[in-house]
Motif scaffolding. Structure first.
Motif, PDB file in Angstrom:
ATOM      1  N   LEU A  28     -18.201 -18.540 -16.492  1.00 37.03           N
ATOM      2  CA  LEU A  28     -17.085 -17.996 -15.712  1.00 37.03           C
ATOM      3  C   LEU A  28     -16.779 -16.569 -16.154  1.00 37.03           C
ATOM      4  CD1 LEU A  28     -14.897 -18.273 -13.595  1.00 37.03           C
ATOM      5  CD2 LEU A  28     -13.471 -19.459 -15.303  1.00 37.03           C
ATOM      6  N   LYS A  48      -9.676 -15.875 -14.740  1.00 34.51           N
ATOM      7  CA  LYS A  48     -10.188 -17.047 -15.449  1.00 34.51           C
ATOM      8  C   LYS A  48      -9.107 -18.122 -15.557  1.00 34.51           C
ATOM      9  CE  LYS A  48     -12.486 -18.499 -19.718  1.00 34.51           C
ATOM     10  NZ  LYS A  48     -13.047 -18.060 -21.037  1.00 34.51           N
ATOM     11  N   GLY A  49      -7.917 -17.715 -15.942  1.00 35.05           N
ATOM     12  CA  GLY A  49      -6.829 -18.678 -16.048  1.00 35.05           C
ATOM     13  C   GLY A  49      -6.485 -19.307 -14.711  1.00 35.05           C
ATOM     14  N   GLU A 104      -9.114 -21.945 -14.052  1.00 41.28           N
ATOM     15  CA  GLU A 104      -8.992 -23.096 -14.958  1.00 41.28           C
ATOM     16  C   GLU A 104      -7.790 -23.971 -14.613  1.00 41.28           C
ATOM     17  OE1 GLU A 104     -11.175 -21.187 -18.931  1.00 41.28           O
ATOM     18  OE2 GLU A 104      -8.978 -21.112 -18.732  1.00 41.28           O
ATOM     19  N   THR A 105      -6.746 -23.384 -14.073  1.00 42.05           N
ATOM     20  CA  THR A 105      -5.571 -24.179 -13.681  1.00 42.05           C
ATOM     21  C   THR A 105      -5.675 -24.714 -12.253  1.00 42.05           C
ATOM     22  OG1 THR A 105      -4.384 -22.215 -12.925  1.00 42.05           O
ATOM     23  CG2 THR A 105      -4.067 -22.893 -15.238  1.00 42.05           C
TER      24      THR A 105
END
Length: 716
Positions: free
Chosen positions: A15, A308-309, A312-313
């Protein structure tokens, strides 16, 4: 690398590596040698070398040595060997500089512009550039906007032809095989040229019908020609900034127009969703931009810091990231970068390619074709070899234009140098500095002027008065330059004004005082030679304006294809209750399509082979043009049509065709146009694109304001 191999490569990427491909930083972050990278926004970004090393593209770096060095270092540390893309602003030439795009529009020769852009591509590619940020196809009706110099003008039909030509010139037939070509990036999607008050980065507000009718066609033409990239605009569209505008980007651009290439933000535009007030922070800006379909974030850090966050969430689907990365990898594959990350670039190839005699000759020809003779009281061509050249632009190499980033001013041919090729009897004095009076040089100029009959007065605005971030509320010539003109006329001299500028100006006083006015624009590397050839008559001027010149700034925005009003001003009327100004005429000083020649052209006998057609039929419209002078000349014959009654209010006329022809002295030629039903279509109130049965006017002439006319009817 084939498509399946790119899919495999995508599966191998982490990622972090994927997000890296979506990031573009300026060259200074990659190499100290690239510290001269031009920037058009804040250059300071709090990023570390890890982010730089995994990035997918570089902004503004050119030069074989620089690009090879950066690419080599990048590939040493890139786990999967994915090469960088090098992108740069190559607008009107790379090292050989052609006239600014607004001047290129005045050639009315898309084929010539295609040749010029193929030269720009060849030179840029030899210096390691893969993508050029052009064509800018923004339609512009307000010359206060600094970036008007990057546009080809105020008409969607003409802009579309130049959009096609630029894309074809840049990209050729096969980017993989043709290493002397580059990928085009059409910009700025969408409607950036309509910024309110002509102020850069400002709001755009218009109906969707107007957007589709006037502003979108040139973008569509560039996409149909195969443009590999699109750049987002800084402005709002329907109150949503373009960079976060999903209906615009995924709806119109992707789904409706079928664009499958790379969408890149303009400089810092993703981060600017925050001050626009549609994103609270970088996280929300990243989410809105990727959701809208922005593949590459240029010079802000929303994707780098927060994407990225978001993935991921689950706030952003990994599928959105993958599709963006895939488009970027596909572009790199189209350019052949997986086979040769350098595309055959070497310092030797670059040296042999840049600024050749052949390229300079084309630059001179293009400058000659783009120069517009606005006025001539018979003083041109010059009748004597003894000339006083006066004015701050007489011996000034600042003629390349604001976006000539990789050109060298010292290589430009000044007007003084160009005139010297025709005569040894040229005397010169600046008379004034660009923006302030210089009494000593003023007096010197007056003394020289008294020794000759004719003065060539070179006036204008420097590159520091135009381009991005350089909008002007006052678009007249500087007062110190006007003082020169006034005094020269006061002592009784014939004055030929040559203008070097990058926008339509308010020339009302200049027009009153000058005996002739030659609009040279910022004409590029060979500009002085080109203008001198026209002044002395070895070249007959043929340029036509692609944008109207106002009488005063208070008329702006001003354009030839305005909409019909309920109280149109009758010709020669000064009555009160009509759509008019009480202190100035409604008309421009110089209209769209205007441009004089040393030849004189007489238009007569406009005929239609039929006056009524059904939808599947066509009309042949022909007119006879006679050259009544002793000069051979080149004339751009222009076809306009008016839909007299529509479902919505229609323009008073619209350009629908043009032909450039050579007519020898005392020769007559008949020029014909074919009018078909598709030329009569427009966007209705429900946005359907159809024609209506009814009456139409045909106009054919030498400019939008000087035509012959006839009528026909479309029946069901």
């Amino acid at each position: 690398m084939e498509r399946y191999a790119i899919d495999v490569l995508l599966e191998k990427m982490t990622l972090d590596e994927k997000i890296g491909q979506l990031m573009q930083y300026a060259g200074a972050f990659y190499s100290e040698e690239a510290n001269d990278t031009p920037v058009t926004g804040p250059a300071e970004l709090p990023i570390n070398q890890h982010a730089v090393k995994k990035s997918g593209s570089v902004l503004g770096v050119a030069g074989a040595k620089k690009t090879i060095g950066i690419q080599k270092e990048h590939l040493k540390s890139n786990r999967l060997g994915i090469p960088l893309l090098f992108m740069a602003d190559v607008i009107n030439g790379f090292r050989t500089i052609f006239p600014i795009p607004l001047a290129l529009g005045s050639t009315w020769e898309p084929e010539l512009v295609q040749q010029a852009q193929s030269v720009a591509a060849k030179e840029a590619a030899s210096a390691g550039v893969h993508v050029c940020f052009a064509p800018m196809v923004d339609l512009v009706r307000d010359p206060r906007w600094g970036r008007v110099m990057e546009s080809t003008g105020e008409d969607s039909f003409l802009n579309s032809r130049f959009a096609e030509a630029t894309v074809k010139g840049f990209q050729g037939n096969d980017l993989r095989k043709e290493f002397d070509r580059v990928a085009a990036c059409v910009k700025h999607f969408a409607a950036y040229g309509a910024a309110e008050a002509g102020r850069d980065y400002n709001t755009v507000d218009m109906s969707e019908r107007e957007l589709r009718e006037q502003y979108l066609p040139a973008y569509k033409a560039a996409l149909d020609a195969g443009s590999e990239l699109v750049m987002t605009a800084f402005n709002t569209v329907d109150s949503v900034p373009a960079t976060g505008n999903k209906p615009l980007m995924r709806g119109i651009l992707r789904e409706e127009f079928g664009f499958e290439g790379v969408l890149i933000s303009d400089y810092g535009a993703v981060g600017e969703l925050i001050p626009h007030g549609v994103a609270e922070n970088e996280k929300e800006a990243a989410q809105k931009a990727i959701t809208a379909g922005v593949d590459i974030e240029m010079m802000s850090l929303c994707y780098e810091n927060d994407l990225k966050g978001l993935v991921e969430t689950g706030e952003v689907s990994i599928d959105l990231v993958d599709e963006a990365v895939l488009r970027i990898l596909q572009l790199k594959e189209k350019l052949g970068l997986f086979d040769d990350p350098y595309r055959g670039v070497s310092e030797g190839r670059e040296e042999q390619t840049l600024f050749t005699a052949e390229h300079r000759e084309l630059a001179r020809k293009t400058a000659e074709k783009s120069t517009v003779l606005l006025k001539n009281n018979g003083v041109l061509p010059l009748k004597t070899k003894k000339i006083a050249l006066i004015g701050p632009y007489g011996d000034n190499k600042d003629i390349l234009g604001e976006w000539s980033i990789f050109g060298k001013q010292e290589e430009a041919v000044t007007l003084k140098e160009g005139l010297a090729l025709h005569s040894e009897q040229i005397v010169y004095a600046a008379g004034a500095q660009m923006y302030e009076r210089d009494q000593e040089h003023f007096q010197e100029a007056m003394v020289l002027a008294k020794s000759v009959d004719t003065v060539v007065l070179a006036l204008g605005e420097g590159r520091d008065r135009s381009g991005e971030g350089r909008s002007r509320a006052n678009i007249t010539i500087e007062e110190c330059q006007l003082e020169l003109l006034r005094e020269l006329k006061a002592i009784g001299k014939k004055v030929v004004v040559v203008l070097f500028n990058a926008r339509p100006l308010d020339l009302t006083e200049v027009d009153q005082l000058a005996d002739a006015i030659l609009e040279a624009w910022h004409p590029g590397s060979e500009g002085g030679a080109a203008v001198a050839n026209i002044l002395f008559g070895s070249v007959v001027p043929s340029g036509k304006l692609s944008m109207s010149f106002p009488r005063t700034v208070g008329q702006l925005p001003l354009y030839y294809n305005s909409y019909s009003t309920g109280r149109p001003l009758p010709e020669n009327s000064d009555e009160r209750f009509f759509s008019r100004y009480i202190d100035v005429a409604n008309t421009p000083l110089y209209s769209f399509g205007h441009g004089l020649s040393y030849a004189s052209f007489q238009y007569e006998n406009l005929t239609l082979d039929k006056t009524e057609i059904q939808r599947h039929e066509s009309i042949n419209a022909s007119i006879t043009i006679t050259n009544t002078s002793h000069f051979d000349g080149e004339e751009t014959v222009q076809l306009y049509i008016q839909d007299i009654v529509g479902e919505v209010v229609r323009p008073v006329k619209e350009l629908k065709g043009f032909k450039k022809i050579i007519i020898e002295a005392n020769e007559s030629k008949t020029v014909s146009f074919t009018i078909t039903e598709d030329m009569l279509r427009y966007h209705h109130a429900d946005l359907s694109y159809t024609s209506d049965p009814g009456n139409f006017r045909v106009f054919i002439g030498t400019s939008s304001s000087n035509t012959e006319q006839a009528e026909f009817r479309l029946i069901k």
